[in-house]
Scaffold this active site. Structure first.
Site, PDB file in Angstrom:
ATOM      1  CG  ASP A  77      -1.681   1.257   1.425  1.00  0.00           C
ATOM      2  OD1 ASP A  77      -2.357   1.660   0.464  1.00  0.00           O
ATOM      3  OD2 ASP A  77      -1.603   1.865   2.509  1.00  0.00           O
ATOM      4  CB  ALA A  89      -1.280   7.125   2.418  1.00  0.00           C
ATOM      5  CG  ASP A 129      -1.670   1.886   6.411  1.00  0.00           C
ATOM      6  OD1 ASP A 129      -2.118   2.880   7.022  1.00  0.00           O
ATOM      7  OD2 ASP A 129      -1.806   1.734   5.192  1.00  0.00           O
ATOM      8  CE  LYS A 169      -8.296   7.725  -0.307  1.00  0.00           C
ATOM      9  NZ  LYS A 169      -8.050   6.911   0.894  1.00  0.00           N
TER      10      LYS A 169
END
Length: 268
Positions: A9, A11, A184, A50
């Protein structure tokens, strides 16, 4: 397991310690409409496309109550799209600044590449957003061999497995046993498990932990240990095969031949 491809991934995993850029942008976009969100509320859907993230936030009872009080009606599709456009604008304002590599990223990735591993990537960002992120990362020494965004797979981003499958096709992997996913967020874990690959969660600097590098380093040892265990527990409950403190531990498994047993513990 004969691993050939490691898919990261962005960010919170390789860049932007704490995954701060999208959190700040979501908070600004909703605040502009008079809606207050907690950081936990914002982070819960992190890793998803998003637009989907915004829809999930708009469905929260606390948000709907605030919206109803402010606008005398519940949020509509047009409101979701307007929020997304403002989110995107706020994100682009700060994206380059928050695309700094996490401390160990460049060295770890370079060592993995030098040892013959394919380095792939998936993200919740769009291709336009990733132009900013990849350029900043490249200048700092990180360039994966392949990158895919949700808009390149019909907007079927995480937790769908299709971005991972695109990585596998690019690298010509013959089996999911050749692939590892590293991320994460809970959505990263779901993406990896839905694709059928071994899935590793990164604890330090994760969106799930939700602290900036400065906030994290200021914690006492005991507070760090408690927080690490709390985050690990959430990742394992979501189906993670293994939790690591940071990317440096990948070298133990993939270069120094430490066995991938899973369900381990980490300490500071």
């Amino acid at each position: 397991m004969s691993v050939k491809t490691i898919i990261f991934d962005w960010a919170g995993t390789t860049v932007d310690f704490g995954c701060m850029a999208p959190v700040i942008a979501f908070k600004k976009a909703f605040a502009e409409k008079g809606i207050t969100l907690s950081l936990d509320e914002i982070r819960e859907p992190m890793g998803k496309l998003k637009r989907e993230h915004i829809k999930i936030l708009l469905d929260l009872p606390s948000v709907q109550e605030q919206w109803l009080n402010t606008y005398q009606q519940l949020p509509q599709a047009v409101d979701a799209e307007a929020l997304y456009k403002r989110f995107e604008a706020f994100l682009f304002e700060d994206l380059a600044e928050y695309s700094t590599l996490k401390p160990e990223t460049a060295e770890v990735i370079q060592q993995l590449q030098a040892n013959g591993f394919n380095i792939g990537s998936t993200t919740g960002y769009t291709s336009e957003m990733m132009k900013v992120v990849t350029e900043a990362a490249k200048k700092s020494g990180y360039q994966p061999d392949f990158m895919i965004t949700p808009d390149a797979v019909g907007n079927l981003g995480r937790p769908y497995p299709y971005m991972i499958y695109q990585n596998m096709q690019y690298f010509k992997n013959q089996s999911v046993t050749e692939v590892v996913k590293v991320g994460d967020t809970i959505t990263d874990i779901q993406e990896g498990k839905n694709a059928g690959v071994f899935t590793i969660a990164v604890v330090e600097g994760s969106s799930e932990m939700g602290l900036s590098l400065e906030e994290y380093t200021s914690l006492s040892v005991s507070d760090k240990e408690q927080l690490i265990q709390k985050v690990m527990d959430r990742f394992y409950q979501a189906g993670a095969d293994l939790c690591i403190l940071n990317l440096t531990e990948l070298l133990d498994y993939f270069i120094h031949d430490k066995e991938l047993l899973g369900k381990g513990s980490v300490s500071v």
